[in-house]
Every structure is written in C-alpha cells, then in structure tokens.
Motif scaffolding. Structure first.
Motif, mmCIF file in Angstrom:
data_model
loop_
_atom_site.group_PDB
_atom_site.id
_atom_site.type_symbol
_atom_site.label_atom_id
_atom_site.label_comp_id
_atom_site.label_asym_id
_atom_site.label_seq_id
_atom_site.Cartn_x
_atom_site.Cartn_y
_atom_site.Cartn_z
ATOM 1 N N VAL A 197 -7.664 16.443 -16.493
ATOM 2 C CA VAL A 197 -7.304 17.616 -15.691
ATOM 3 C C VAL A 197 -6.435 18.581 -16.493
ATOM 4 N N LEU A 198 -5.480 18.051 -17.226
ATOM 5 C CA LEU A 198 -4.616 18.909 -18.047
ATOM 6 C C LEU A 198 -5.420 19.628 -19.124
ATOM 7 N N LEU A 199 -6.348 18.916 -19.757
ATOM 8 C CA LEU A 199 -7.188 19.543 -20.781
ATOM 9 C C LEU A 199 -8.071 20.633 -20.178
ATOM 10 N N VAL A 225 -9.745 24.601 -21.256
ATOM 11 C CA VAL A 225 -11.077 25.005 -20.816
ATOM 12 C C VAL A 225 -11.014 26.133 -19.807
ATOM 13 N N GLY A 226 -10.008 26.113 -18.961
ATOM 14 C CA GLY A 226 -9.905 27.145 -17.929
ATOM 15 C C GLY A 226 -10.915 26.941 -16.829
ATOM 16 N N ASP A 272 -13.507 25.409 -7.899
ATOM 17 C CA ASP A 272 -14.630 24.636 -7.346
ATOM 18 C C ASP A 272 -14.996 23.469 -8.263
ATOM 19 N N ASP A 273 -15.033 23.752 -9.556
ATOM 20 C CA ASP A 273 -15.363 22.689 -10.509
ATOM 21 C C ASP A 273 -14.267 21.626 -10.535
ATOM 22 N N LEU A 274 -13.025 22.044 -10.413
ATOM 23 C CA LEU A 274 -11.915 21.089 -10.405
ATOM 24 C C LEU A 274 -11.993 20.183 -9.178
ATOM 25 N N ILE A 275 -12.296 20.757 -8.026
ATOM 26 C CA ILE A 275 -12.430 19.973 -6.805
ATOM 27 C C ILE A 275 -13.595 18.984 -6.930
#
Length: 230
Positions: free
Chosen positions: A24-26, A31-32, A36-39
């Motif tokens: 998640v940190l990376l 990456v930015g 939606d992609d994070l969820i």
C-alpha cells in the motif's frame, strides 16, 4: 475447531499484514494508485486472508494427521518395497495437488509461450519429489546420516549444472522452492515423524530434514529433463 481457525487466522494476519502495508505504501508513494484500485486491492487482501485461513486450517486438521498415521503404519508391513512405493506415490500425488506447483507451471508457460509441455513439467516435479521422498524414508529405516544424502544430491546438482540449458537450470531451482508449500510440507513432515516415532532406536528428530531432501528431487528431475531435451 474454532480454536484452530482462530489460531490460523492470527498466523495469516501476522504474515500478510506487513506485506499489505508495504504494498500500500509503495502504491501510494511511487505508483499513485487511484481510490477505486486501492479499495479493490484491500478487498482482495481480505478475501485472501479468509481463503488462506480456511485452507490452512483444513490442511492442519487433515493432511498432517493423515501423514503421521500413514507413516506410523508403514513399518508394520515389514516390506521395504511397500514402504518405498507408498512414500513415492503419496508424495507424488501431493506434489501434483500443491497450489504453488500450478502457479509455477502457469508462469513458465506464460514466459516460454508453451515451448515446454506443462504436463511433462508437472510429472517431472512430482516424480522428483516422490523419488527423493522414498529415498528419505528408507534413510530413516536404515539410519543413514542425512548429511550423506545432502552431500551426494548437491554434488550431482553441481555436476549437472554444467550441462543443463539455461532455461531449465533456472526453472529447476524454482521448482525446488515451490515444493515446500502448504500441501506438501504437512504430509512429508507427518510421514517422516510418524515413521520415526514407531521405529526402535529412532528419535522423532530422524523424521526431520525430509522437506529439504524432497525439494532436491524436482531440481534433479528437471535438470535431467533439460539434459535429455538439449
């Protein structure tokens, strides 16, 4: 059963949480990634935790006791051939069922675009695991020091490395690592410990080391496959 589930759940969390945090940190810093992609990633992580918890709980409650029971029963038949055949077949079939092996085969197929037959790879890996497992079980029966088997096996690997094509050499060593997965390890350890526990003049510690020996099998079998196919 719930105690086993809770214990396995804590183990899975301890294993996955640091990796998830790092990813998640990376993703956020370098990456930015979008929200939606994070969820989606976090939801997939939750499903992974749930799936691994039930999978590993099932393995602990079934595969390990089965391995110990079979290992304890084998010496009662007083047949070295029977012991070797059962150890070979059991470990070979478990190797075929190992999820890590299937992941490796799919990645090899993707990288080499089908230039190596998948079924041949699976059979080679399973054969290697079964052969070294049978030899390892017989080592327990005869009381042969494990260091001799390691020395002989790695000497053969070193010799073959000079003749094996580069592609097969890399695949061979990776195949050794994937045969130490969640399916294979409980069966092999249970089989070895169960075998050693019922033999006179043997300690249960004689049942350890089989994982290291079994992982050598696929390396040798794929190296030989590479030499024969070159």
């Amino acid at each position: 059963m719930m105690r086993d589930v809770n214990e396995t759940f804590r183990e899975v969390i301890q294993a996955i949480f640091p990796l998830t945090l790092a990813v998640v940190l990376l993703l956020l810093v370098f990456v930015g990634i979008g929200l939606d992609d994070l969820i989606s990633f976090l939801m997939a992580t939750v499903l992974t935790v749930i799936g691994m918890t039930f999978f590993l709980t099932g393995v602990k409650m079934s595969m390990l006791p089965i391995g110990e029971a079979i290992g304890a029963d084998l010496p009662k038949h007083n047949s070295l051939a029977f012991i070797a055949v059962v150890a070979f077949l059991l470990s070979s079939f478990v190797a075929i069922a190992e999820p890590n092996v299937n992941v490796l085969i799919n990645m090899i197929d993707s990288a080499l675009q089908g230039s190596i037959n998948n079924n041949l790879l699976i059979i080679s890996i399973a054969f290697g695991v079964g052969l070294l497992m049978a030899i390892s079980i017989l080592r327990i029966v005869f009381g042969t020091p494990i260091k001799y088997l390691f020395a002989a096996s790695y000497s053969i690997i070193l010799l073959l490395s000079f003749f094996v094509p580069t592609d097969y050499l890399a695949i061979a060593f990776d195949s050794g690592s994937v045969t130490t997965g969640a399916m294979i390890v409980p069966v092999i350890m249970g089989l070895g410990v169960g075998m050693a526990s019922v033999l006179q003049d043997r300690s249960e510690l004689d049942g350890f080391g089989l994982i290291g020996l079994a992982s050598i099998g696929p390396i040798l079998s794929l190296m030989l496959l590479g030499v024969l196919s070159s």
